[in-house]
Design an enzyme around this catalytic site. Structure first.
Site, mmCIF file in Angstrom:
data_model
loop_
_atom_site.group_PDB
_atom_site.id
_atom_site.type_symbol
_atom_site.label_atom_id
_atom_site.label_comp_id
_atom_site.label_asym_id
_atom_site.label_seq_id
_atom_site.Cartn_x
_atom_site.Cartn_y
_atom_site.Cartn_z
ATOM 1 N N HIS A 38 -7.099 -5.879 -1.274
ATOM 2 C CA HIS A 38 -5.885 -5.049 -1.131
ATOM 3 C C HIS A 38 -4.826 -5.795 -0.458
ATOM 4 O O HIS A 38 -4.970 -6.475 0.678
ATOM 5 C CB HIS A 38 -6.330 -3.860 -0.287
ATOM 6 C CG HIS A 38 -5.165 -3.018 0.070
ATOM 7 N ND1 HIS A 38 -4.625 -2.445 -1.082
ATOM 8 C CD2 HIS A 38 -4.797 -2.493 0.926
ATOM 9 C CE1 HIS A 38 -3.890 -1.430 -0.789
ATOM 10 N NE2 HIS A 38 -3.831 -1.133 0.401
ATOM 11 N N SER A 68 0.803 -1.182 -0.062
ATOM 12 C CA SER A 68 0.028 -0.116 -0.008
ATOM 13 C C SER A 68 0.899 1.326 0.157
ATOM 14 O O SER A 68 1.831 1.396 -0.943
ATOM 15 C CB SER A 68 -0.996 0.109 1.298
ATOM 16 O OG SER A 68 -2.072 1.099 1.056
ATOM 17 N N ASP A 111 -8.851 -5.551 -5.796
ATOM 18 C CA ASP A 111 -8.379 -4.588 -4.999
ATOM 19 C C ASP A 111 -9.311 -3.357 -5.301
ATOM 20 O O ASP A 111 -9.017 -2.584 -6.164
ATOM 21 C CB ASP A 111 -6.805 -4.397 -4.935
ATOM 22 C CG ASP A 111 -6.578 -3.209 -3.877
ATOM 23 O OD1 ASP A 111 -7.418 -2.649 -3.301
ATOM 24 O OD2 ASP A 111 -5.328 -2.939 -3.457
#
Length: 605
Positions: free
Chosen positions: A357, A210, A326
């Protein structure tokens, strides 16, 4: 000679011989666990500060990055140098937490700005010398040193977060330069003695998930010499693509009402005395002036936070990892960088799975990547297939090999719409008579409810015949649409779905959503320029849906759903705006493995 001295010298010699034999072990092209490096109680852990080339907190002194190091004790006791796995993050020192009212209110008309948000300070957590324990157990036993740093304006690092600004690239660059021999390390955040990275080979790899996956790419775009390989996992590669879609103000999935200034507040855990300056210069000026929630247009502010624009100097070998489902950091983020790396001739590889994710590549693949580019072992990883795709319901450790992504056998196939509203129309390989159909916006109904509804005037839905064979889609679907609105502005949302809806009967929770996309019809000419719609006037434009690789099962129908406000992602204007679609000028293009012949065999009409 005294026998005690002889025994001592003999023992010393044996010990030195043992030391000399300690080092990385490479088998089958992968770094193996070294028993001598596996006792965590003997690791050397220390923290320091690395001086950067910028001053973003306005104190007239170059900012320093807080860094921690974890290394085998042998790197202090013998002449042993090892490569480095480096991870940087704005999250290590803590975040704002759940503050009511911190997000923007999405319940307002398009083109308007919501009222003020609630802002609360972040309380820093964590004690020296530990910044993070991430990556240590995975890499130190395999013959690496692990380094962490808090990104600018977070934890004990100086500066101000910019959420994609230049200092978030230059901060890790400075750390990599220190790891490669530059004399810019210090024992303290102010003053202090010099610290050398004498235990580093100067070869650095970065990874993270991320935001922590964004920073390896940010560092790589500087072209810093010591950074040899990166493995970004679900990275945000453009903050415009994170908070906007084709000119439309759109939230990341699960964070309705978040925008770049919200994320700024969320991570700003640095020196409390410096925060008023940082908030005034970055959040309340640069972001407030540049983010433009009124139009959603792409501008210089967003261009400066789009890493595809900065890839000129990049040379670090790139292994991307992302989930096709995601809906937070959407799969286009990795795909656009993967394509750019391929065009530049940078070593590149992609790993995609079918989940949401996060999700790293298999350890063996990461290991081979770092072994090749950090240990310098000719293990042939660059000759492996360019893409690894986890097929539906398969083990993520056992992906399917593709020569590239998208699947090289995928060909674009056009599908045409015939009317059927308020029930369902058809999606066909044959162009029909056309016509016009109208939907009425109402954010009260989420996308899943609209897709499952038998009759509703809040969406238009077009279905293929029931598939007689599976259909494999690989790449980016595209829609060319011609529409008119009865208002000056409207949301446009497009879902590609597989029906009937499973309602949780199977294990895969995202079974029915193939891919999605959003756009602002006001940006029909360009994402950088929007014009108020003339009510009743038709506008024709095209945009891509999110990249995907999925096999739609026999017995399902592929559905194109067109609606206006998406309850989970867009703003919520008052219900009632009408969108009318010209079916004769609207085309869905699907990337089908096997091309038109394969799709024709599956949807016998």
């Amino acid at each position: 000679m005294n026998y005690r001295i002889l025994i001592f010298l003999f023992t010393l010699t044996i010990t030195q011989m043992s030391f000399a034999q300690v080092g990385p072990i490479i088998e089958n092209g992968e770094a193996q666990i070294v028993p001598e490096f596996s006792d965590r109680t003997k690791y050397i852990r220390h923290d320091l500060w690395v001086e950067t080339e910028f001053d973003t907190d306005g104190d007239g002194i170059l900012d320093r990055m807080h860094v921690d190091v974890t290394r085998p004790w042998q790197t202090d006791s013998m002449d042993l140098k090892l490569p480095v796995i480096y991870a940087s993050s704005p999250y290590y020192a803590g975040t704002q937490g759940n503050v009511p009212g911190a997000f923007w209110d999405v319940r307002h008309e398009l083109g308007e700005k919501a009222g003020p948000r609630t802002q609360a300070p972040v309380k820093r957590r964590g004690e020296r010398p530990v910044i993070s324990n991430d990556e240590i157990d995975k890499w130190v036993p395999r013959g690496y040193i692990v380094v962490h740093s808090s990104s600018p304006g977070t934890g004990l690092s100086d500066g101000v977060p910019t959420v994609g600004g230049d200092n978030e690239s230059l901060g890790p660059k400075s750390v990599i330069e220190w790891l490669s021999g530059k004399d810019n390390g210090y024992t303290e955040g102010k003053g202090g003695e010099k610290v050398k990275a004498f235990w580093s080979t100067g070869k650095v790899g970065m990874t993270g998930t991320s935001y922590n996956g964004t920073l390896p790419l940010a560092a790589a775009t500087t072209g810093v010499e010591g950074l040899k390989a990166i493995i970004p996992i679900a990275p945000n590669t453009s903050y415009y693509h994170y908070y906007r879609s084709n000119g439309l103000v759109r939230s990341p999935g699960g964070y309705l009402g978040e925008d770049i200034d919200v994320l700024f507040d969320f991570i700003y855990s640095g020196d409390e005395s410096k925060r008023p300056y940082g908030m005034a210069t970055v959040r309340d000026k640069e972001m407030a002036e540049g983010m433009d929630r009124e139009t959603g247009d792409y501008n210089d502010f967003w261009a400066g936070r789009d890493y595809v624009n900065d890839m000129g100097p990049m040379k670090a070998a790139l292994l991307m990892s992302h989930g096709f489902n995601d809906w937070n950091v959407m799969p286009e983020h990795s795909y656009r960088i993967y394509k750019a790396a391929k065009e530049k001739g940078i070593p590149h590889m992609a790993y995609y799975h079918q989940n949401g994710h996060g999700g790293p590549p298999p350890l063996w693949l990461m290991n081979k990547w770092f072994t090749k580019y950090l240990h310098g072992v000719d293990n042939g990883v660059e000759k492996l297939p360019r893409a690894y795709i986890v097929r539906e319901n398969d083990d993520r450790e056992k992906p399917t090999e593709y020569a590239d992504y998208p699947n090289p056998d995928a060909k674009d196939v056009d599908l045409y719409l015939t009317p059927g509203a308020p029930e369902t129309g058809s999606l066909s390989l044959n162009k029909g008579a056309g016509g016009k159909e109208t939907l009425v916006d109402n954010f009260s109904f989420d996308g899943a409810s609209l897709a499952k509804a038998e009759i509703t005037n809040h969406r238009l839905l077009y279905l293929t015949p029931v598939l007689e064979k599976p259909v494999h889609i690989s790449g980016e679907a595209k829609i060319n649409i011609k529409l008119a609105a009865n208002a000056k502005a409207a949301n446009l949302s497009v879902w590609l779905v597989s029906l009937p809806w499973n309602d949780g009967r199977r294990s895969k929770i995202t079974d029915n959503i193939i891919t999605r996309g959003w756009a602002d019809p006001q940006n029909h000419r360009s994402i950088s320029e929007s014009d108020p719609l003339v009510p009743g006037k038709f506008y024709e434009f095209s945009f891509n849906l999110q990249p995907d690789d999925q096999i739609i099962r026999k017995g399902q129908q592929i559905g194109l759903m067109i609606f206006s406000s998406d309850k989970e992602f867009t703003l919520w204007p008052d219900p009632g705006t009408e969108l009318t679609v010209d079916l004769g000028s609207t085309v869905l293009t699907l990337p089908v493995v096997g091309g038109e012949k394969a799709l024709q065999e599956a949807i016998v009409e």
